[in-house]
Design a protein around this motif. Structure first.
Motif, PDB file in Angstrom:
ATOM      1  N   LYS A  35       1.084  -1.207   0.069  1.00  8.51           N
ATOM      2  CA  LYS A  35       0.114  -0.030   0.163  1.00  8.51           C
ATOM      3  C   LYS A  35       0.881   1.265   0.221  1.00  8.51           C
ATOM      4  O   LYS A  35       0.423   2.084  -0.758  1.00  8.51           O
ATOM      5  CB  LYS A  35      -0.828   0.050   1.345  1.00  8.51           C
ATOM      6  CG  LYS A  35      -2.137  -1.037   1.068  1.00  8.51           C
ATOM      7  CD  LYS A  35      -3.080  -0.809   2.257  1.00  8.51           C
ATOM      8  CE  LYS A  35      -3.990   0.225   2.073  1.00  8.51           C
ATOM      9  NZ  LYS A  35      -4.971   0.455   3.084  1.00  8.51           N
ATOM     10  N   GLN A  36       1.856   1.161   0.813  1.00  7.96           N
ATOM     11  CA  GLN A  36       2.721   2.498   0.804  1.00  7.96           C
ATOM     12  C   GLN A  36       3.982   2.688  -0.004  1.00  7.96           C
ATOM     13  O   GLN A  36       3.943   3.851  -0.486  1.00  7.96           O
ATOM     14  CB  GLN A  36       3.284   2.640   2.600  1.00  7.96           C
ATOM     15  CG  GLN A  36       2.374   2.607   3.455  1.00  7.96           C
ATOM     16  CD  GLN A  36       2.622   2.795   4.719  1.00  7.96           C
ATOM     17  OE1 GLN A  36       3.943   3.386   5.114  1.00  7.96           O
ATOM     18  NE2 GLN A  36       2.225   2.408   5.826  1.00  7.96           N
ATOM     19  N   ILE A  37       4.491   1.593  -0.502  1.00  4.26           N
ATOM     20  CA  ILE A  37       5.513   1.613  -1.119  1.00  4.26           C
ATOM     21  C   ILE A  37       5.359   1.189  -2.743  1.00  4.26           C
ATOM     22  O   ILE A  37       5.486   2.098  -3.545  1.00  4.26           O
ATOM     23  CB  ILE A  37       6.670   0.696  -0.697  1.00  4.26           C
ATOM     24  CG1 ILE A  37       7.122   0.979   0.661  1.00  4.26           C
ATOM     25  CG2 ILE A  37       7.912   0.695  -1.591  1.00  4.26           C
ATOM     26  CD1 ILE A  37       7.834   0.213   1.449  1.00  4.26           C
ATOM     27  N   PHE A  38       4.636   0.250  -3.066  1.00  5.02           N
ATOM     28  CA  PHE A  38       4.425  -0.133  -4.451  1.00  5.02           C
ATOM     29  C   PHE A  38       3.476   0.852  -5.150  1.00  5.02           C
ATOM     30  O   PHE A  38       3.682   1.206  -6.090  1.00  5.02           O
ATOM     31  CB  PHE A  38       3.752  -1.492  -4.612  1.00  5.02           C
ATOM     32  CG  PHE A  38       4.474  -2.687  -4.377  1.00  5.02           C
ATOM     33  CD1 PHE A  38       5.893  -2.624  -3.871  1.00  5.02           C
ATOM     34  CD2 PHE A  38       3.940  -4.021  -4.748  1.00  5.02           C
ATOM     35  CE1 PHE A  38       6.828  -3.745  -3.645  1.00  5.02           C
ATOM     36  CE2 PHE A  38       5.122  -4.904  -4.506  1.00  5.02           C
ATOM     37  CZ  PHE A  38       6.315  -4.928  -4.091  1.00  5.02           C
ATOM     38  N   HIS A  39       2.383   1.234  -4.155  1.00  5.10           N
ATOM     39  CA  HIS A  39       1.455   2.397  -4.781  1.00  5.10           C
ATOM     40  C   HIS A  39       1.818   3.724  -4.004  1.00  5.10           C
ATOM     41  O   HIS A  39       0.809   4.536  -4.224  1.00  5.10           O
ATOM     42  CB  HIS A  39      -0.001   1.774  -4.167  1.00  5.10           C
ATOM     43  CG  HIS A  39      -0.454   0.602  -4.926  1.00  5.10           C
ATOM     44  ND1 HIS A  39      -1.129   0.782  -6.011  1.00  5.10           N
ATOM     45  CD2 HIS A  39      -0.350  -0.614  -4.864  1.00  5.10           C
ATOM     46  CE1 HIS A  39      -1.392  -0.511  -6.558  1.00  5.10           C
ATOM     47  NE2 HIS A  39      -0.883  -1.250  -5.811  1.00  5.10           N
ATOM     48  N   GLY A  40       3.064   3.824  -3.726  1.00  2.27           N
ATOM     49  CA  GLY A  40       3.310   5.135  -3.115  1.00  2.27           C
ATOM     50  C   GLY A  40       4.479   5.699  -4.154  1.00  2.27           C
ATOM     51  O   GLY A  40       4.572   5.502  -5.270  1.00  2.27           O
ATOM     52  N   ALA A  41       5.270   6.692  -3.773  1.00  6.16           N
ATOM     53  CA  ALA A  41       6.221   7.443  -4.557  1.00  6.16           C
ATOM     54  C   ALA A  41       7.339   6.687  -4.888  1.00  6.16           C
ATOM     55  O   ALA A  41       7.468   6.663  -6.200  1.00  6.16           O
ATOM     56  CB  ALA A  41       6.728   8.645  -3.840  1.00  6.16           C
ATOM     57  N   GLU A  42       7.831   5.800  -4.146  1.00  8.17           N
ATOM     58  CA  GLU A  42       9.033   4.877  -4.735  1.00  8.17           C
ATOM     59  C   GLU A  42       8.495   3.862  -5.838  1.00  8.17           C
ATOM     60  O   GLU A  42       9.186   3.688  -6.703  1.00  8.17           O
ATOM     61  CB  GLU A  42       9.149   3.745  -3.259  1.00  8.17           C
ATOM     62  CG  GLU A  42      10.064   4.771  -2.354  1.00  8.17           C
ATOM     63  CD  GLU A  42      10.436   3.755  -1.074  1.00  8.17           C
ATOM     64  OE1 GLU A  42      11.004   2.719  -1.602  1.00  8.17           O
ATOM     65  OE2 GLU A  42      10.144   4.277   0.000  1.00  8.17           O
ATOM     66  N   GLY A  43       7.355   3.295  -5.611  1.00  7.84           N
ATOM     67  CA  GLY A  43       6.819   2.599  -6.666  1.00  7.84           C
ATOM     68  C   GLY A  43       6.511   3.214  -7.974  1.00  7.84           C
ATOM     69  O   GLY A  43       6.859   2.574  -8.931  1.00  7.84           O
ATOM     70  N   LYS A  44       6.108   4.275  -7.840  1.00  9.49           N
ATOM     71  CA  LYS A  44       5.678   5.132  -9.249  1.00  9.49           C
ATOM     72  C   LYS A  44       7.096   5.595 -10.058  1.00  9.49           C
ATOM     73  O   LYS A  44       7.010   5.777 -11.093  1.00  9.49           O
ATOM     74  CB  LYS A  44       4.813   6.150  -8.727  1.00  9.49           C
ATOM     75  CG  LYS A  44       3.494   6.076  -8.440  1.00  9.49           C
ATOM     76  CD  LYS A  44       2.573   7.268  -7.910  1.00  9.49           C
ATOM     77  CE  LYS A  44       1.337   6.714  -7.473  1.00  9.49           C
ATOM     78  NZ  LYS A  44       0.407   8.216  -6.984  1.00  9.49           N
ATOM     79  N   ALA A  45       7.933   5.687  -9.020  1.00  4.46           N
ATOM     80  CA  ALA A  45       9.274   6.142  -9.676  1.00  4.46           C
ATOM     81  C   ALA A  45      10.192   5.202 -10.186  1.00  4.46           C
ATOM     82  O   ALA A  45      10.780   5.326 -11.364  1.00  4.46           O
ATOM     83  CB  ALA A  45      10.279   6.851  -8.429  1.00  4.46           C
ATOM     84  N   ASP A  46      10.086   3.882  -9.286  1.00  8.24           N
ATOM     85  CA  ASP A  46      10.892   2.757 -10.033  1.00  8.24           C
ATOM     86  C   ASP A  46      10.425   1.560  -9.465  1.00  8.24           C
ATOM     87  O   ASP A  46      10.725   1.318  -8.180  1.00  8.24           O
ATOM     88  CB  ASP A  46      12.451   2.982  -9.841  1.00  8.24           C
ATOM     89  CG  ASP A  46      13.175   1.928 -10.563  1.00  8.24           C
ATOM     90  OD1 ASP A  46      12.746   0.706 -10.937  1.00  8.24           O
ATOM     91  OD2 ASP A  46      14.244   2.126 -10.770  1.00  8.24           O
ATOM     92  N   MET A  47       9.281   0.951  -9.844  1.00  4.88           N
ATOM     93  CA  MET A  47       8.803  -0.381  -9.287  1.00  4.88           C
ATOM     94  C   MET A  47       9.811  -1.407  -9.133  1.00  4.88           C
ATOM     95  O   MET A  47       9.572  -2.082  -8.150  1.00  4.88           O
ATOM     96  CB  MET A  47       7.450  -0.903 -10.152  1.00  4.88           C
ATOM     97  CG  MET A  47       6.828  -1.921  -9.976  1.00  4.88           C
ATOM     98  SD  MET A  47       6.094  -1.651  -7.718  1.00  4.88           S
ATOM     99  CE  MET A  47       4.640  -0.618  -8.570  1.00  4.88           C
ATOM    100  N   ASP A  48      10.523  -1.713 -10.105  1.00  4.51           N
ATOM    101  CA  ASP A  48      11.472  -2.688  -9.852  1.00  4.51           C
ATOM    102  C   ASP A  48      12.368  -2.678  -8.638  1.00  4.51           C
ATOM    103  O   ASP A  48      12.615  -3.637  -7.923  1.00  4.51           O
ATOM    104  CB  ASP A  48      12.443  -3.126 -11.104  1.00  4.51           C
ATOM    105  CG  ASP A  48      11.646  -3.491 -12.303  1.00  4.51           C
ATOM    106  OD1 ASP A  48      10.554  -4.066 -11.944  1.00  4.51           O
ATOM    107  OD2 ASP A  48      11.933  -3.383 -13.430  1.00  4.51           O
ATOM    108  N   LYS A  49      12.924  -1.490  -8.513  1.00  3.73           N
ATOM    109  CA  LYS A  49      13.955  -1.048  -7.269  1.00  3.73           C
ATOM    110  C   LYS A  49      12.849  -1.003  -6.091  1.00  3.73           C
ATOM    111  O   LYS A  49      13.523  -1.564  -5.055  1.00  3.73           O
ATOM    112  CB  LYS A  49      14.357   0.317  -7.357  1.00  3.73           C
ATOM    113  CG  LYS A  49      15.333   0.780  -6.389  1.00  3.73           C
ATOM    114  CD  LYS A  49      15.802   2.274  -6.849  1.00  3.73           C
ATOM    115  CE  LYS A  49      16.937   2.444  -5.798  1.00  3.73           C
ATOM    116  NZ  LYS A  49      17.309   3.996  -5.912  1.00  3.73           N
ATOM    117  N   ALA A  50      11.552  -0.633  -6.088  1.00  2.00           N
ATOM    118  CA  ALA A  50      10.913  -0.695  -4.913  1.00  2.00           C
ATOM    119  C   ALA A  50      10.700  -2.214  -4.540  1.00  2.00           C
ATOM    120  O   ALA A  50      10.608  -2.634  -3.404  1.00  2.00           O
ATOM    121  CB  ALA A  50       9.554  -0.098  -5.035  1.00  2.00           C
TER     122      ALA A  50
END
Length: 403
Positions: A356-371
């Motif tokens: 909820k917070q990472i995959f669908h947050g800023a980190e996921g939006k910036a680079d999902m593979d890295k998240a």
């Protein structure tokens, strides 16, 4: 439906995100049937409907290659109103699409029904009708789930009917304040979640034979089933080493994991008690048999001591067999169980944050593979901690003639 090494995905709405029935399931699969080596992820998302999970399942769930999945939608899909055909049609179409997407990825599916409601939820501004209207709506979605499971040849877990009937029985027995569906009418406490977990575990085909210990009182010899080793038999004391735990409905004070029922304070007449649910449904009979059988003793009654507790039984009761975990809620496994449960709770809490917070947050939006990579590195030690906490338990059963 389970296979050794399965990766289980537990999918659902805010009731799943409560991380209670999912925790019971992971606790059970980890400690009661460790030989299956099941790993678990929970994907609860508050307010979600079947269309919502369908939209995110590839990104959030399928990337981790689950081999089996449970779904529990319908509570939000029913819109807290009397049933309409469009509600059923949308639920049917999206649920079927979820099943087909899982099957296409090689994932076996258990289609779970929604639960029931206990009162009109005050926090849902659009709710209308009455409680019976809402439960009839939810029952329609349950029936659609049965049809889908038959059509798609997948499993089905009936959550609705056991919850509804157990709730009625509990109010007759314990009073009208008993809320099987939770104090807000929708989000259950531990009793309701135990019934939910029971429905899914039963749908998996689990048999509940956790351990059987057979004693010849005359010869003072004990035999035990797989997962348990008899270390010694002397003077009515039988020491064992067990690598399978019974499911413990409460945990000892000072050792209990967050929110789990505490044995010393547990009241089986309340809806926040796992033991309470176990008295309303055949959980222990069907899934949690940890049985002591003792025969050929001289005497009409005997004392059995397990851990710090002692109970009295007739020779006929012992010959038939007693379920130790039912008779001894606080037992030698309780502390060890609590350690594993705490590790399960910590991992599942992180899984909510991960999705909820990472995959669908800023980190996921910036680079999902890295998240994904960074969060999996954080999750790995949490998953490892569960297995490290799960260690064999040495315990002693004492049997003596009642004076």
């Amino acid at each position: 439906m389970l296979k050794t090494g399965d990766r289980l995905a537990i999918c659902g709405d805010s009731i799943t995100e409560q991380k209670m029935y999912s925790r019971i399931m992971e606790d059970y699969l980890t400690m009661c049937v460790p030989d299956l080596k099941i790993t678990v992820r929970q994907y609860g998302w508050s307010g979600e409907r079947a269309p919502g999970f369908l939209a995110r399942m590839t990104n959030d769930c399928l990337r981790f290659k689950p081999t089996i999945a449970t779904t529990c939608y319908g509570m939000n899909d029913h819109e807290y109103r009397p049933y309409e055909e469009r509600i059923g049609q949308t639920y049917r179409e999206k649920s079927e699409a979820i099943i087909e997407a899982f099957k296409a990825s090689g994932t076996r599916v258990i289609q779970g029904s929604p639960g029931c409601v206990g009162k009109m939820p005050g926090w849902v501004k659009t709710a209308n009708g009455n409680v019976e209207d809402l439960n009839l709506n939810l029952c329609n979605l349950r029936n659609i789930g049965i049809e889908l499971a038959q059509k798609e040849h997948v499993g089905f877990a009936d959550v609705f009917w056991p919850m509804l009937t157990a709730g009625v029985a509990a109010q007759k027995q314990f009073g009208t304040n008993y809320a099987i569906a939770g104090k807000d009418g929708v989000h259950p406490g531990w009793a309701g979640h135990t019934i939910m977990a029971y429905a899914f575990l039963k749908a998996m085909g689990l048999k509940g034979e956790i351990g059987t210990f057979t004693v010849d009182l005359k010869k003072q010899k004990m035999t035990a089933t797989a997962g348990h080793e008899v270390l010694s038999s002397k003077n009515g004391a039988y020491q064992l080493k067990s690598s399978r735990y019974p499911y413990c409905p409460c945990e000892p004070e000072g050792h209990s994991a967050p929110s789990y029922p505490v044995c010393e304070k547990d009241n089986p007449e309340r809806d926040d008690s796992i033991r309470s649910a176990m008295g309303l449904i055949p959980f222990n009979r069907d899934l949690n048999r940890f049985v002591l059988i003792a025969k050929n003793g001289k005497g009409n009654s005997f004392k059995v001591t397990w851990g710090t507790e002692t109970r009295s039984f007739t020779s006929a009761q012992l010959a038939k067999g007693i379920n130790l975990v039912e008779e001894f809620p606080l037992n030698p496994f309780s502390e060890a169980f609590a350690k594993v449960d705490a590790a399960v709770a910590a991992k599942q809490a992180f899984e909510t944050k991960q999705i909820k917070q990472i995959f669908h947050g800023a980190e996921g939006k910036a680079d999902m593979d890295k998240a994904v990579e960074s969060t999996e590195q954080q999750r790995e030690p949490l998953a490892d901690a569960i297995q490290k906490a799960f260690a064999p338990v040495t315990h002693t059963i004492r049997i003596s003639v009642q004076n």
